[in-house]
Design a protein around this motif. Structure first.
Motif, short mmCIF file in Angstrom:
data_model
loop_
_atom_site.label_atom_id
_atom_site.label_comp_id
_atom_site.label_asym_id
_atom_site.label_seq_id
_atom_site.Cartn_x
_atom_site.Cartn_y
_atom_site.Cartn_z
N UNK A 18 -14.10 -47.43 4.03
CA UNK A 18 -14.76 -48.52 3.33
C UNK A 18 -13.93 -49.80 3.45
N UNK A 19 -14.54 -50.93 3.14
CA UNK A 19 -13.86 -52.23 3.16
C UNK A 19 -13.10 -52.44 4.46
N UNK A 20 -13.77 -52.18 5.56
CA UNK A 20 -13.12 -52.27 6.87
C UNK A 20 -12.78 -53.71 7.22
N UNK A 21 -11.66 -53.88 7.93
CA UNK A 21 -11.24 -55.19 8.41
C UNK A 21 -10.89 -55.09 9.89
N UNK A 22 -10.76 -56.22 10.58
CA UNK A 22 -10.51 -56.17 12.02
C UNK A 22 -9.26 -55.39 12.43
N UNK A 23 -8.26 -55.29 11.56
CA UNK A 23 -7.05 -54.52 11.88
C UNK A 23 -7.32 -53.02 11.93
N UNK A 24 -8.47 -52.58 11.44
CA UNK A 24 -8.85 -51.17 11.54
C UNK A 24 -9.45 -50.83 12.90
N UNK A 25 -9.69 -51.82 13.74
CA UNK A 25 -10.25 -51.58 15.07
C UNK A 25 -9.29 -50.72 15.88
N UNK A 26 -9.78 -49.58 16.37
CA UNK A 26 -8.93 -48.63 17.10
C UNK A 26 -9.78 -47.48 17.58
N UNK A 27 -9.19 -46.65 18.45
CA UNK A 27 -9.74 -45.35 18.75
C UNK A 27 -9.20 -44.38 17.70
N UNK A 28 -10.08 -43.63 17.07
CA UNK A 28 -9.71 -42.68 16.03
C UNK A 28 -9.80 -41.26 16.58
N UNK A 29 -8.72 -40.49 16.41
CA UNK A 29 -8.61 -39.14 16.94
C UNK A 29 -8.45 -38.12 15.82
N UNK A 30 -9.16 -37.02 15.94
CA UNK A 30 -9.00 -35.87 15.06
C UNK A 30 -7.97 -34.92 15.66
N UNK A 31 -7.12 -34.31 14.81
CA UNK A 31 -6.09 -33.40 15.26
C UNK A 31 -6.04 -32.16 14.38
N UNK A 32 -5.54 -31.04 14.94
CA UNK A 32 -5.50 -29.77 14.21
C UNK A 32 -4.21 -29.01 14.47
N UNK A 33 -3.75 -28.32 13.43
CA UNK A 33 -2.64 -27.37 13.52
C UNK A 33 -3.10 -26.10 12.83
N UNK A 34 -3.56 -25.10 13.59
CA UNK A 34 -4.12 -23.89 12.97
C UNK A 34 -3.08 -22.97 12.34
N UNK A 35 -3.54 -22.16 11.39
CA UNK A 35 -2.79 -21.04 10.84
C UNK A 35 -1.43 -21.43 10.28
N UNK A 36 -1.45 -22.29 9.28
CA UNK A 36 -0.25 -22.68 8.57
C UNK A 36 -0.51 -22.66 7.06
N UNK A 37 0.55 -22.46 6.30
CA UNK A 37 0.50 -22.64 4.86
C UNK A 37 1.09 -24.01 4.57
N UNK A 38 0.31 -24.89 3.99
CA UNK A 38 0.77 -26.24 3.81
C UNK A 38 0.16 -26.95 2.63
N UNK A 39 0.07 -28.27 2.77
CA UNK A 39 -0.48 -29.14 1.76
C UNK A 39 -0.90 -30.42 2.48
N UNK A 40 -1.63 -31.28 1.79
CA UNK A 40 -2.06 -32.52 2.42
C UNK A 40 -0.90 -33.37 2.88
N UNK A 41 0.13 -33.53 2.03
CA UNK A 41 1.24 -34.38 2.44
C UNK A 41 2.06 -33.73 3.56
N UNK A 42 2.21 -32.41 3.52
CA UNK A 42 2.92 -31.73 4.60
C UNK A 42 2.17 -31.89 5.93
#
Length: 131
Positions: free
Chosen positions: A84-108
């Motif tokens: 939301x509230x997008x600005x020109x500095x948000x212009x970019x290619x956005x990539x999704x990434x994955x690390x399977x099978x881990x015990x973690x948390x959002x910040x980790x």
């Protein structure tokens, strides 16, 4: 084989919103890190947000906190990035990434994203914000 397919990018004016999707397949989605990177021409890659799928705990980078939200639909093996509230500095290619099978948390998971510790990422979806 592992597949991460991003969608939802496009061109919008400053102040507008977009929702990006990342559909994951080829691995067990539960108990994995899922994250978003972005990269603009001539700039370094930047971590945006991450989620641990085991409990849905999430982390968002300070640069976009308050504007972007990461979430998931477990039944669809899909992660979303609401922008939301997008600005020109948000212009970019956005990539999704994955690390399977881990015990973690959002910040980790976010720290792993920033450190380049994810195992897979997709081809990206382009976001362009005009003034």
């Amino acid at each position: 084989q592992v597949q991460l397919v991003e969608s939802g990018g496009g061109s919008v004016q400053a102040g507008g919103s977009l929702r990006l999707s990342c559909a994951a397949s080829g691995f067990t989605y539960s108990n994995s890190c899922m994250g978003w990177f972005r990269q603009a021409p001539g700039k370094e890659r930047e971590g945006v947000a991450a989620i641990w799928t085991g409990d849905g705990s999430a982390y968002v980078a300070d640069s976009v906190k308050g504007r972007f939200t990461i979430s998931q639909d477990i039944a669809k093996n899909t992660v979303y990035l609401q922008m939301n509230s997008l600005n020109p500095e948000d212009t970019a290619m956005y990539y999704c990434a994955a690390l399977p099978s881990v015990l973690g948390s959002g910040d980790w998971c976010y720290r792993r994203t920033v450190a380049g510790g994810m195992d897979y990422w997709g081809k990206g979806t382009l976001v362009t914000i005009s003034s």
